[in-house]
Write a protein that holds these residues in place. Sequence first.
Motif, PDB file in Angstrom:
ATOM      1  N   ALA A 166       0.834  -1.202   0.000  1.00 35.84           N
ATOM      2  CA  ALA A 166       0.000   0.000   0.000  1.00 35.84           C
ATOM      3  C   ALA A 166       0.868   1.252   0.000  1.00 35.84           C
ATOM      4  CB  ALA A 166      -0.936  -0.012   1.206  1.00 35.84           C
ATOM      5  N   GLU A 167       1.949   1.223   0.750  1.00 32.67           N
ATOM      6  CA  GLU A 167       2.858   2.376   0.770  1.00 32.67           C
ATOM      7  C   GLU A 167       3.478   2.597  -0.610  1.00 32.67           C
ATOM      8  OE1 GLU A 167       4.384   2.208   5.434  1.00 32.67           O
ATOM      9  OE2 GLU A 167       5.546   1.251   3.837  1.00 32.67           O
ATOM     10  N   THR A 168       3.853   1.495  -1.260  1.00 37.71           N
ATOM     11  CA  THR A 168       4.416   1.603  -2.609  1.00 37.71           C
ATOM     12  C   THR A 168       3.397   2.183  -3.579  1.00 37.71           C
ATOM     13  OG1 THR A 168       5.843  -0.308  -2.200  1.00 37.71           O
ATOM     14  CG2 THR A 168       5.479   0.319  -4.496  1.00 37.71           C
ATOM     15  N   ALA A 169       2.155   1.718  -3.461  1.00 32.08           N
ATOM     16  CA  ALA A 169       1.104   2.223  -4.340  1.00 32.08           C
ATOM     17  C   ALA A 169       0.846   3.704  -4.092  1.00 32.08           C
ATOM     18  CB  ALA A 169      -0.174   1.418  -4.121  1.00 32.08           C
ATOM     19  N   GLN A 172       3.559   5.728  -5.736  1.00 26.73           N
ATOM     20  CA  GLN A 172       3.385   5.773  -7.194  1.00 26.73           C
ATOM     21  C   GLN A 172       2.245   6.703  -7.587  1.00 26.73           C
ATOM     22  OE1 GLN A 172       2.881   1.713  -8.417  1.00 26.73           O
ATOM     23  NE2 GLN A 172       5.060   1.211  -8.275  1.00 26.73           N
ATOM     24  N   LEU A 173       1.131   6.623  -6.859  1.00 26.81           N
ATOM     25  CA  LEU A 173      -0.019   7.464  -7.190  1.00 26.81           C
ATOM     26  C   LEU A 173       0.238   8.920  -6.849  1.00 26.81           C
ATOM     27  CD1 LEU A 173      -3.028   5.192  -6.143  1.00 26.81           C
ATOM     28  CD2 LEU A 173      -2.380   5.926  -8.448  1.00 26.81           C
ATOM     29  N   LYS A 174       1.006   9.156  -5.789  1.00 33.59           N
ATOM     30  CA  LYS A 174       1.335  10.542  -5.455  1.00 33.59           C
ATOM     31  C   LYS A 174       2.162  11.164  -6.578  1.00 33.59           C
ATOM     32  CE  LYS A 174       3.647  13.393  -1.981  1.00 33.59           C
ATOM     33  NZ  LYS A 174       4.407  13.418  -0.704  1.00 33.59           N
ATOM     34  N   TYR A 175       3.133  10.421  -7.049  1.00 31.75           N
ATOM     35  CA  TYR A 175       3.957  10.903  -8.148  1.00 31.75           C
ATOM     36  C   TYR A 175       3.105  11.086  -9.407  1.00 31.75           C
ATOM     37  CZ  TYR A 175       7.686  10.996 -11.648  1.00 31.75           C
ATOM     38  OH  TYR A 175       8.517  11.354 -12.694  1.00 31.75           O
ATOM     39  N   TYR A 187      -6.051   8.715  -5.863  1.00 26.97           N
ATOM     40  CA  TYR A 187      -4.958   8.882  -4.892  1.00 26.97           C
ATOM     41  C   TYR A 187      -5.488   8.838  -3.456  1.00 26.97           C
ATOM     42  CZ  TYR A 187      -1.197  11.224  -2.325  1.00 26.97           C
ATOM     43  OH  TYR A 187      -0.221  11.549  -1.408  1.00 26.97           O
ATOM     44  N   ASN A 188      -6.629   9.472  -3.215  1.00 30.17           N
ATOM     45  CA  ASN A 188      -7.220   9.499  -1.876  1.00 30.17           C
ATOM     46  C   ASN A 188      -7.716   8.111  -1.456  1.00 30.17           C
ATOM     47  OD1 ASN A 188      -8.178  11.131   0.447  1.00 30.17           O
ATOM     48  ND2 ASN A 188     -10.183  10.397  -0.255  1.00 30.17           N
ATOM     49  N   GLU A 189      -8.247   7.372  -2.419  1.00 32.65           N
ATOM     50  CA  GLU A 189      -8.695   6.004  -2.110  1.00 32.65           C
ATOM     51  C   GLU A 189      -7.518   5.134  -1.676  1.00 32.65           C
ATOM     52  OE1 GLU A 189     -10.642   4.661  -5.580  1.00 32.65           O
ATOM     53  OE2 GLU A 189     -12.535   5.722  -5.176  1.00 32.65           O
ATOM     54  N   GLN A 190      -6.369   5.342  -2.302  1.00 31.32           N
ATOM     55  CA  GLN A 190      -5.196   4.563  -1.931  1.00 31.32           C
ATOM     56  C   GLN A 190      -4.664   4.970  -0.559  1.00 31.32           C
ATOM     57  OE1 GLN A 190      -4.122   1.871  -3.511  1.00 31.32           O
ATOM     58  NE2 GLN A 190      -2.816   1.640  -1.701  1.00 31.32           N
TER      59      GLN A 190
END
Length: 227
Positions: A166-169, A172-175, A187-190
């Motif tokens: 989850a941290e990796t995801a 990635q989504l933040k970037y 991004y918020n769902e993750q």
Amino acid sequence: MPVKLKLTYLSIIVLFFTSRVQAQQSSFINDVNYPYLEKLVATAKKNYPEVKARQSQVNAAKGLYNSTVFSWLEGVTASYIYSPQNSINLSQPTIFKGYQIAISLNIGQMFSRPGAIRQAKETYKAAEYQQAAYLLTLEAQVKRYYFAYLEAQAELRLRANAVIDAETAVKQLKYAFQKGETTFQIYNEQLNSLYNQNSFKVQAELATFTAKTNLEELLGTKLEDVK
């Protein structure tokens, strides 16, 4: 949906699918160490106070049985009379001179002894049976707590891996979000997913420590001290 957004979202789905597959393949069965489990059982039988209490009951019942076996002698009374060779007792004349032994029997007590002995023997046997039954129960309980501990450890590993995924995801989504390749909703769902995975990990940690405490209660010592 833009192509880059589709690819980013697809990579996240693949990441979680891989994590799920790994979770389904994980098992604590391979962690079971039967020789070590036997050591745990032996430690519990040696240290747990209830085992010692039941052994004391067996010892007490055995002592009562042994004393009852020899208590039939209480119905026998022996005494002796000494009549000098050169004395004459006119009030209680006797034809025997020297030492005379008299034995008296308490018939009622003699007949009651076999029943008391049988009762004491059955009490002794019952104490042994109760001790044997408890040792079987204790052994089964140690095994259940050991398996529960291994299960909790396996669950904790899964939750820890899920947090890492989850941290990796999130990274990635933040970037991708900063580059405009994904939406804030995704991004918020993750982020929410990462929060949930951390919460599950905390619960798994609590379950692991609880399972360890339950097992150590039966062992009467720390799990790390059992070699």
